[in-house]
Write a protein that holds these residues in place. Structure first.
Motif, short mmCIF file in Angstrom:
data_model
loop_
_atom_site.label_atom_id
_atom_site.label_comp_id
_atom_site.label_asym_id
_atom_site.label_seq_id
_atom_site.Cartn_x
_atom_site.Cartn_y
_atom_site.Cartn_z
N GLY A 113 -0.85 -5.71 39.24
CA GLY A 113 -2.18 -6.02 38.71
C GLY A 113 -3.22 -5.07 39.24
N SER A 114 -4.36 -5.02 38.55
CA SER A 114 -5.48 -4.18 38.96
C SER A 114 -6.75 -5.03 38.87
N GLU A 115 -7.89 -4.40 39.03
CA GLU A 115 -9.12 -5.18 39.18
C GLU A 115 -9.46 -6.00 37.94
N LEU A 154 -5.12 -1.80 24.08
CA LEU A 154 -4.86 -2.65 25.25
C LEU A 154 -4.02 -1.89 26.27
N ALA A 155 -2.96 -1.23 25.82
CA ALA A 155 -2.09 -0.51 26.75
C ALA A 155 -2.85 0.60 27.48
N LEU A 156 -3.69 1.33 26.76
CA LEU A 156 -4.45 2.41 27.39
C LEU A 156 -5.46 1.86 28.39
N MET A 157 -6.13 0.77 28.02
CA MET A 157 -7.08 0.17 28.96
C MET A 157 -6.37 -0.23 30.25
N MET A 158 -5.16 -0.83 30.13
CA MET A 158 -4.45 -1.32 31.31
C MET A 158 -3.93 -0.16 32.16
N GLU A 159 -3.42 0.89 31.51
CA GLU A 159 -2.97 2.06 32.28
C GLU A 159 -4.16 2.69 33.01
N ALA A 160 -5.31 2.76 32.35
CA ALA A 160 -6.49 3.34 32.97
C ALA A 160 -6.98 2.47 34.12
N ASP A 161 -6.88 1.16 33.95
CA ASP A 161 -7.39 0.26 35.00
C ASP A 161 -6.59 0.41 36.28
N ARG A 162 -5.26 0.55 36.16
CA ARG A 162 -4.51 0.69 37.41
C ARG A 162 -4.60 2.12 37.96
N MET A 163 -4.90 3.09 37.11
CA MET A 163 -5.12 4.44 37.60
C MET A 163 -6.45 4.55 38.34
N GLY A 164 -7.48 3.91 37.81
CA GLY A 164 -8.80 4.09 38.39
C GLY A 164 -9.28 2.97 39.28
N TYR A 165 -8.78 1.75 39.05
CA TYR A 165 -9.38 0.59 39.70
C TYR A 165 -8.31 -0.36 40.22
N LEU A 166 -7.46 0.17 41.07
CA LEU A 166 -6.38 -0.63 41.64
C LEU A 166 -6.76 -1.23 42.99
#
Length: 962
Positions: A113-115, A154-166
């Protein structure tokens, strides 16, 4: 990896070999009672290598954001799916002393999970994604998912979230859980026969401190010492967008993709560049011979060298040369050591090329009646012959044809492991060229025998490392292996005792995008016909790649053996690839390689199947070859001895592998010793196999492998008229014997279920393998059981199941767990299987029982679970049938179960009609912990005190009794 850590495949240009398809070309169903008139046609010639390479093409566009994120876009509109593949330039080579295993550990953490995403899997699987996954290698970490087009945002948002805001979600609890999971992954690997082999080879080839020396999974001490501060720093140092390649492949184009990528990834700041280390090949000062004892069935000899990196001009010649030496079915080692002098049960050879070096390795499993000296003499002779003479042009042609044919198969899948996204991303990440796969193919096409010989001379005339693994007591401890190897010079790192770091949000609050609806499932239309001798034919035509996948299924499996004949049918099936009345085993292998075809024949419990993957232009000669194998086995005495040796080796391996030991015991306990199912999934009885004659096998072949028991199912790029003409030429004149087909008897009485715990003592096991289950009242296929299938998904099938989330993600006691109710014509079994850390054996059993008992008594299916297994399954149906192989599997399953041949198109309506109450009722009826048989394979000295403390009375047996 969520499922295991991964290394590169045999050839650097094939990230993995996947047989898949992207679209269908529907045709109207055809029902015929008899075959049409057959027009004789000239036999097709094998497709040339240039033709095969021309068929391998993945056009793409790229763009790079200001923060350094590079995106590759490949458009393939054949199916409403997009493969999302993310490559980070960080792997185990980036790990310093005391930090081994960090890249792989962090791969696991990235799924927690991420933020803005509490759980990475739940939203994507609910949206219809295939199970998300990842893997770690020496040079990189990757993440993959394939989503319906409407879920790409959705997939791009989630990949970006764990890349930037983990970091705002990375807590001590999550670190501790995933540390436990990874350590159990390591224990599970170490617990297998030959499980310590990789550690020892790398230690023998590379000096302390070389970045490729320590294992990808790392050492137990380093994993235990990983603190929250350590892993947060690891993320900050390595996971910036400038160290990433993103591949989007499928139903997408660059004009559409760029604003989506900019929206989600554009605000993520650049990070530091990943630190690079010099890590080239190493030449040993002199040849080294090493030996280790282990709990293995047969002696294994490994000959190994390091070699050049994937961009070196010698990398492709070495890959092809080692493939000729030990990768082809007609390889030189096979012909010399397995078919020739018959000193080996199995052999293999390959060259794995990585970013900065490669590994050349040959493996020989020595027959029990042969000596190490005999095996080494032949191994030395074949290497010397290759280095002196090189390959023949025919060997070179066959090897390159097989490799190119496999590469064509990878074009069918847009994403996932081995798909087009991985091929493009790996090329760009490692070499700066997404087209590197073509560079390798073209280099392969330009090879001459002299080029292969010269490369082999340059690299394999250097001193080698040879390791012999011999049966005996395990003397090494996997827990102390996998690290830098200089731990004796440095104190072990202190285990992490927790952190009081305050975890706070680092980025903006972002709402998850809502996936768009999915369209109707596109499942291919099916045509039916019948050969002149009555064999039914089913065809689903798909034209995405010029290949055909075919299965010829016989209604006869291991259950036909009968009491006291266990292993007979499997031995018959093994013999079908060992020579015909007109071709030797070597000639059969050569013919397949020349055609770029792959033919395998295997026995299941209730059916046996001849499977073939062939290039469309070569369909006719490929079918002729398969027909010869199925119809005309020679049952020669020399082939019988080879097969007998391999079959006995399979039994020995089964009796040394924890999962197989547990399965053998469990089947006999629940079905009863003399029931057909008690032994149908085992490798057989050694005494029976020892006593078999070729006359026995020929008689059983005539009884069971005959047109009356056969059916043919085909998926791929062929029209029915062309297919029938080819099948008639190969099988149409086949007639069975005058005797009737015997009945398969699978309905014998079984013992009444009773609670019992049986422990099979396996000393020095760091993990315990568990099977928990019983017979059910289900028999054969019964319509309307979909609620039970969904209840099983909730309980234990899949990554988001309750058992997986509890035992793995919450407690960290296992690497994986699953429950199942596999189909059987007779009485069906419900079981849960897992491998757990040895000191949590009894606790894990109790957790399994508690979860079963709670469903649905105190915890019925909840709203999230219900949506995932109903609407989520409807949304991911296109993903399930992307490939030819997936469609073929569905058609075979439908025929076996007596369902409508296009049952899958009914699933949306079936799932939408199921209620939570239906799922709960199925769980209450079939998934309760009543009268369970529990089998444990583990170290009795560790397991027995736990069971006693838990009040579980157990029986203790030896592996010799299985």
């Amino acid at each position: 990896m969520k499922t295991s850590f991964a290394l590169r495949s045999l050839t650097s240009f094939a990230a993995a070999i996947a047989l898949a398809a992207c679209s269908t070309t529907p045709t109207a169903p055809v029902e015929t009672a008899a075959a049409p008139t057959v027009v004789e046609e000239p036999v097709a010639q094998a497709a040339s290598l240039d033709e095969l390479i021309a068929a391998v093409d993945i056009p793409y566009e790229t763009f790079t954001l200001d923060n350094g994120l590079t995106t590759i876009v490949h458009t393939d509109r054949k199916s409403p799916l997009v493969g999302v593949t993310v490559y980070y330039r960080v792997g185990s080579v980036s790990e310093p002393r005391g930090r081994t295993g960090f890249a792989h550990l962090f791969e696991h953490i990235m799924f927690t999970g991420s933020e803005n995403v509490e759980n990475f899997d739940i939203p994507l699987e609910a949206a219809g994604s295939t199970s998300t996954n990842g893997s770690t290698s020496y040079d990189r970490t990757n993440y993959v998912e394939t989503v319906p087009t409407g879920a790409l945002d959705l997939a791009l948002m989630m990949e970006a979230d764990r890349m930037g805001y983990l970091l705002g979600s990375l807590s001590q609890e999550r670190l501790d859980n995933q540390r436990g999971v990874v350590q159990n992954e390591k224990r599970q690997g170490d617990n297998q026969p030959y499980g310590l082999l990789e550690y020892r080879i790398n230690e023998g080839l590379l000096p302390v401190g070389h970045p490729y020396r320590h294992s990808v999974i790392g050492s137990m001490a380093d994993l235990s010492a990983a603190s929250l501060e350590d892993v947060r720093s690891w993320f900050t140092d390595n996971y910036g967008p400038n160290n990433v390649v993103l591949a989007l492949t499928g139903d997408i184009d660059a004009a559409t993709a760029r604003p989506m990528v900019e929206r989600w990834f554009g605000a993520i700041p650049r990070g530091p560049e990943v630190q690079q280390f010099e890590a080239g090949p190493v030449t040993l000062a002199e040849p080294v011979f090493d030996e280790m004892t282990d709990q293995v069935p047969l002696e294994l000899i490994v000959r190994a060298w390091t070699g050049p990196d994937m961009e070196h001009p010698d990398a492709v010649p070495l890959q092809v040369g080692m493939y000729i030496l030990g990768g082809l079915n007609s390889s030189r080692l096979d012909n010399s050591m397995v078919r020739g002098a018959e000193v080996a049960v199995s052999v293999s050879g390959y060259y794995q090329a990585y970013e900065q070096l490669g590994f050349a390795q040959a493996y020989v499993q020595v027959r029990p009646d042969a000596t190490r000296e005999e095996a080494l003499a032949l191994l030395d002779a074949e290497f010397e012959r290759m280095l002196t003479e090189g390959p023949t042009q025919d060997e070179l042609d066959r090897a390159t044809t097989q490799i190119a044919s496999s590469q064509i198969g990878s074009l069918e899948r847009v994403g996932g492991f081995g798909g087009k996204g991985m091929i493009l991303a790996e090329g760009l990440l490692y070499t700066g060229d997404a087209d590197f796969y073509r560079t390798e193919l073209e280099a392969m096409a330009a090879l001459t025998p002299e080029m292969v010989r010269d490369a082999m001379q340059r690299w394999l005339s250097r001193p080698s490392y040879t390791l012999a693994v011999v049966p005996g007591e395990r003397t090494l401890d996997g827990a102390t292996m996998g690290g830098w190897g200089d731990e004796h010079l440095y104190p072990a790192p202190e285990p992490d005792t927790g952190s009081d770091i305050e975890v706070t949000r680092t980025g903006p609050a972002i709402e998850l995008p809502t996936p768009a609806p999915v369209g109707e499932l596109t499942f291919p239309e099916v045509e039916r016909a019948e050969l002149s001798n009555g064999i039914p034919v089913v065809l689903a035509r798909r034209t995405s790649v010029p290949k055909v996948s075919l299965a010829m299924t016989f209604d006869a499996g291991s259950v036909v053996d009968g009491v006291g004949r266990y292993g007979v049918h499997e031995t018959i099936i093994d013999m079908l690839t060992e020579g015909t009345t007109s071709r030797s085993a070597e000639e059969l292998a050569v013919a397949q390689e020349t055609l770029g075809a792959s033919i395998s024949i295997s026995a299941g419990a209730e059916n046996s199947t001849a499977s073939m993957s062939a290039l469309t232009p070569n369909l006719r000669p490929s079918l002729d070859l398969m027909a010869d194998m199925v119809r005309n086995p020679a049952f020669a005495d020399d082939a019988m001895e080879r097969v007998r040796s391999r079959r006995l080796a399979a039994v020995a391996e089964e009796l040394s592998t924890p999962s197989s030991m547990a399965s053998r015991a469990f089947a006999q306990l629940v079905y009863g010793e003399d029931h057909p199912y008690a032994h149908a999934s085992s490798a057989g009885d050694p005494a029976v196999i020892e006593g078999l004659t070729t006359a026995d096998l020929a008689a059983d072949h005539a009884t069971w492998i005959r047109p009356e028991t056969a059916s043919i199912t085909v998926v791929g790029d062929v029209e029915m008229d062309e297919l029938l003409a080819a099948l008639e030429a190969s099988f149409g004149d086949w007639q069975g014997p005058a005797t009737p087909v015997p009945a398969k008897a699978v309905d014998q009485a079984s013992p009444a279920p009773m609670p019992r715990v049986v422990v099979i003592d396996r000393p020095n096991s760091p993990s315990s393998y568990l099977i928990v289950g019983r017979l059910t009242q289900l028999t054969g296929y019964q319509p309307g059981m979909e609620p039970l299938n969904l209840a099983n998904e909730v309980l234990g099938s899949g990554f988001l199941s309750r058992l997986m989330q509890d035992l793995r993600e919450t407690r960290g006691w296992t690497y994986g767990i699953s429950s199942s109710l596999p189909f059987a014509e007779g009485q069906r079994v419900m079981s849960v299987q897992t491998q757990v850390q040895a000191d949590r054996t009894a606790d894990s059993i109790q957790v399994i029982l508690d979860q079963m008992r709670a469903f649905p008594a105190t915890q019925g299916v909840d709203e999230v679970e219900f949506q995932r297994v109903t609407d989520g399954n409807v949304r991911n149906l296109p993903n399930r049938f992307e490939t030819n192989g997936q469609v073929l599997g569905a058609l075979l399953g439908n025929q076996t179960l007596g369902r409508d041949i296009r049952y899958q198109v009914q699933l949306p309506d079936i799932y939408r009609a199921i209620t939570p109450e239906d799922i709960d009722a199925a769980a209450a009826t079939y998934l309760q912990p009543e009268d369970l048989t529990i089998v444990v394979v583990g170290d009795r000295s560790l397991v027995e005190p736990q069971l006693e403390e838990a009040g579980m009375e157990a029986e203790y047996i030896s592996a010799d009794t299985l």
